[in-house]
Write a protein that holds these residues in place. Structure first.
Motif, mmCIF file in Angstrom:
data_model
loop_
_atom_site.group_PDB
_atom_site.id
_atom_site.type_symbol
_atom_site.label_atom_id
_atom_site.label_comp_id
_atom_site.label_asym_id
_atom_site.label_seq_id
_atom_site.Cartn_x
_atom_site.Cartn_y
_atom_site.Cartn_z
ATOM 1 N N UNK A 153 46.771 41.930 48.630
ATOM 2 C CA UNK A 153 47.695 41.248 49.544
ATOM 3 C C UNK A 153 46.996 40.863 50.842
ATOM 4 N N UNK A 154 45.913 41.545 51.158
ATOM 5 C CA UNK A 154 45.143 41.241 52.368
ATOM 6 C C UNK A 154 44.362 39.937 52.206
ATOM 7 N N UNK A 155 44.236 39.487 50.951
ATOM 8 C CA UNK A 155 43.604 38.201 50.621
ATOM 9 C C UNK A 155 42.211 38.045 51.234
ATOM 10 N N UNK A 156 41.390 39.037 51.028
ATOM 11 C CA UNK A 156 40.009 38.989 51.494
ATOM 12 C C UNK A 156 39.081 38.648 50.329
ATOM 13 N N UNK A 157 37.984 37.966 50.575
ATOM 14 C CA UNK A 157 37.039 37.678 49.494
ATOM 15 C C UNK A 157 36.247 38.898 49.050
ATOM 16 N N UNK A 158 36.235 39.948 49.891
ATOM 17 C CA UNK A 158 35.465 41.160 49.598
ATOM 18 C C UNK A 158 36.402 42.366 49.560
ATOM 19 N N UNK A 159 36.244 43.201 48.524
ATOM 20 C CA UNK A 159 37.007 44.450 48.421
ATOM 21 C C UNK A 159 36.025 45.591 48.198
ATOM 22 N N UNK A 160 36.132 46.628 49.004
ATOM 23 C CA UNK A 160 35.334 47.838 48.866
ATOM 24 C C UNK A 160 36.247 48.979 48.457
ATOM 25 N N UNK A 161 35.752 49.846 47.578
ATOM 26 C CA UNK A 161 36.529 51.015 47.159
ATOM 27 C C UNK A 161 35.612 52.230 47.128
ATOM 28 N N UNK A 162 36.050 53.312 47.745
ATOM 29 C CA UNK A 162 35.272 54.545 47.800
ATOM 30 C C UNK A 162 35.839 55.531 46.782
ATOM 31 N N UNK A 163 35.096 55.749 45.708
ATOM 32 C CA UNK A 163 35.495 56.673 44.634
ATOM 33 C C UNK A 163 36.928 56.418 44.159
ATOM 34 N N UNK A 164 37.254 55.225 43.701
ATOM 35 C CA UNK A 164 38.635 54.941 43.294
ATOM 36 C C UNK A 164 39.104 55.721 42.081
ATOM 37 N N UNK A 165 38.164 56.273 41.293
ATOM 38 C CA UNK A 165 38.555 57.021 40.086
ATOM 39 C C UNK A 165 38.515 58.532 40.284
ATOM 40 N N UNK A 166 38.349 58.983 41.516
ATOM 41 C CA UNK A 166 38.079 60.400 41.785
ATOM 42 C C UNK A 166 39.145 61.343 41.247
ATOM 43 N N UNK A 167 40.415 60.948 41.298
ATOM 44 C CA UNK A 167 41.493 61.860 40.923
ATOM 45 C C UNK A 167 42.158 61.470 39.601
ATOM 46 N N UNK A 168 41.469 60.647 38.804
ATOM 47 C CA UNK A 168 42.074 60.139 37.583
ATOM 48 C C UNK A 168 41.466 60.796 36.343
ATOM 49 N N UNK A 169 42.249 60.838 35.253
ATOM 50 C CA UNK A 169 41.702 61.303 33.983
ATOM 51 C C UNK A 169 40.900 60.162 33.348
ATOM 52 N N UNK A 170 40.181 60.459 32.268
ATOM 53 C CA UNK A 170 39.248 59.486 31.699
ATOM 54 C C UNK A 170 39.907 58.178 31.278
ATOM 55 N N UNK A 171 41.038 58.188 30.557
ATOM 56 C CA UNK A 171 41.642 56.904 30.187
ATOM 57 C C UNK A 171 41.998 56.049 31.407
ATOM 58 N N UNK A 172 42.538 56.688 32.450
ATOM 59 C CA UNK A 172 42.920 55.945 33.652
ATOM 60 C C UNK A 172 41.700 55.475 34.435
ATOM 61 N N UNK A 173 40.604 56.224 34.383
ATOM 62 C CA UNK A 173 39.374 55.786 35.044
ATOM 63 C C UNK A 173 38.872 54.492 34.415
ATOM 64 N N UNK A 174 38.833 54.471 33.104
ATOM 65 C CA UNK A 174 38.347 53.287 32.399
ATOM 66 C C UNK A 174 39.292 52.107 32.622
ATOM 67 N N UNK A 175 40.588 52.368 32.583
ATOM 68 C CA UNK A 175 41.568 51.303 32.771
ATOM 69 C C UNK A 175 41.465 50.708 34.173
ATOM 70 N N UNK A 176 41.278 51.569 35.184
ATOM 71 C CA UNK A 176 41.182 51.076 36.553
ATOM 72 C C UNK A 176 39.929 50.227 36.743
ATOM 73 N N UNK A 177 38.816 50.665 36.193
ATOM 74 C CA UNK A 177 37.577 49.900 36.335
ATOM 75 C C UNK A 177 37.655 48.581 35.563
ATOM 76 N N UNK A 178 38.381 48.589 34.450
ATOM 77 C CA UNK A 178 38.612 47.340 33.716
ATOM 78 C C UNK A 178 39.418 46.369 34.578
ATOM 79 N N UNK A 179 40.402 46.907 35.301
ATOM 80 C CA UNK A 179 41.191 46.089 36.225
ATOM 81 C C UNK A 179 40.298 45.499 37.312
#
Length: 251
Positions: A153-179
């Motif tokens: 929604x911030x509509x920036x050309x650059x997005x940074x994420x710090x450990x976005x999968x840190x608290x997720x289980x394996x299926x959700x980690x893969x799904x988030x990175x696919x997103x």
């Protein structure tokens, strides 16, 4: 894009990254990997102007971060931190609406166009049905998608994420990175995220930025695998990567 020009980062007498000159490209998903304490979060924070650089410059597009005002920075780069977010009594649409802050009027009032962007951002991450739910009743994976929607929604050309999968289980980690991969390719975003999930990074990312203090090596994924940098840093085995199927095995 993000460009580093002779960048040196560290604190005190310790140098984490030295004389880095490299480019993180638009339309690509890039993983930032390395052992704990080697400067992944420090580098991400430096890109958004948090923390001091020992030497060198960081350019977002064609502009140095030193030349960008706070307002310009807010419309250029969005940062999703690793913190768990649980905001009671605040609807998901309201959390995502915070990403519109750089564009609203002086009293922060959204217009109809802003509301459409908020709902579209929720739709992109598959969370439009959660618009009126509160995050204190949602899973970690669902909350992380809401925070990514806020960045969209911030509509920036650059997005940074710090450990976005840190608290997720394996299926959700893969799904988030696919997103994230889909967003980089379809929305033409420059997305850089730190992670310890080496197998997922190798399978889904276009490029890998690997910190082996005091150097940072940034290469396309297949080239990173063949370079030997990963074996030297993480394992005594051999990393096999099939570019056709994007499958990874470490022996």
């Amino acid at each position: 894009m993000i460009r580093f020009k002779d960048l040196t980062l560290g604190y005190g007498s310790r140098t984490l990254i030295e004389s880095l000159t490299a480019e993180v490209k638009r339309g690509e998903l890039t993983a930032l990997v390395g052992r704990n304490g080697t400067g992944k979060s420090t580098l991400l924070r430096a890109i958004v102007g948090l923390g001091e650089r020992q030497k060198g410059d960081i350019l977002l597009g064609d502009k140095s971060i030193d030349s960008l005002s706070t307002a310009e920075l807010a419309t250029t780069v969005a940062f999703v931190t690793t913190d768990k977010v649980r905001i009671a009594n605040l609807r998901c649409r309201d959390v995502v609406a915070l990403g519109r802050a750089p564009y609203t009027n002086w009293i922060g009032r959204m217009q109809s166009g802003d509301e459409q962007i908020v709902m579209h951002s929720l739709e992109i991450v598959g969370m439009e049905s959660y618009a009126d739910k509160t995050m204190d009743r949602m899973s970690d994976g669902e909350c992380q998608r809401i925070m990514i929607a806020r960045a969209l929604a911030q509509q920036t050309p650059i997005i940074l994420l710090d450990e976005p999968t840190a608290f997720l289980d394996m299926p959700n980690r893969y799904e988030l990175c696919t997103l994230l991969r889909r967003l980089a390719h379809q929305e033409q975003k420059c997305i850089l995220f730190s992670t310890h999930e080496l197998d997922i990074a190798l399978a889904l990312c276009d490029s890998i930025a690997l910190i082996a203090p005091p150097q940072l090596h940034l290469l396309p994924t297949a080239e990173m695998v063949s370079s030997g940098h990963i074996e030297r840093l993480f394992t005594s085995g051999i990393v096999n990567f099939d570019p056709a199927t994007r499958s990874v095995s470490i022996k």
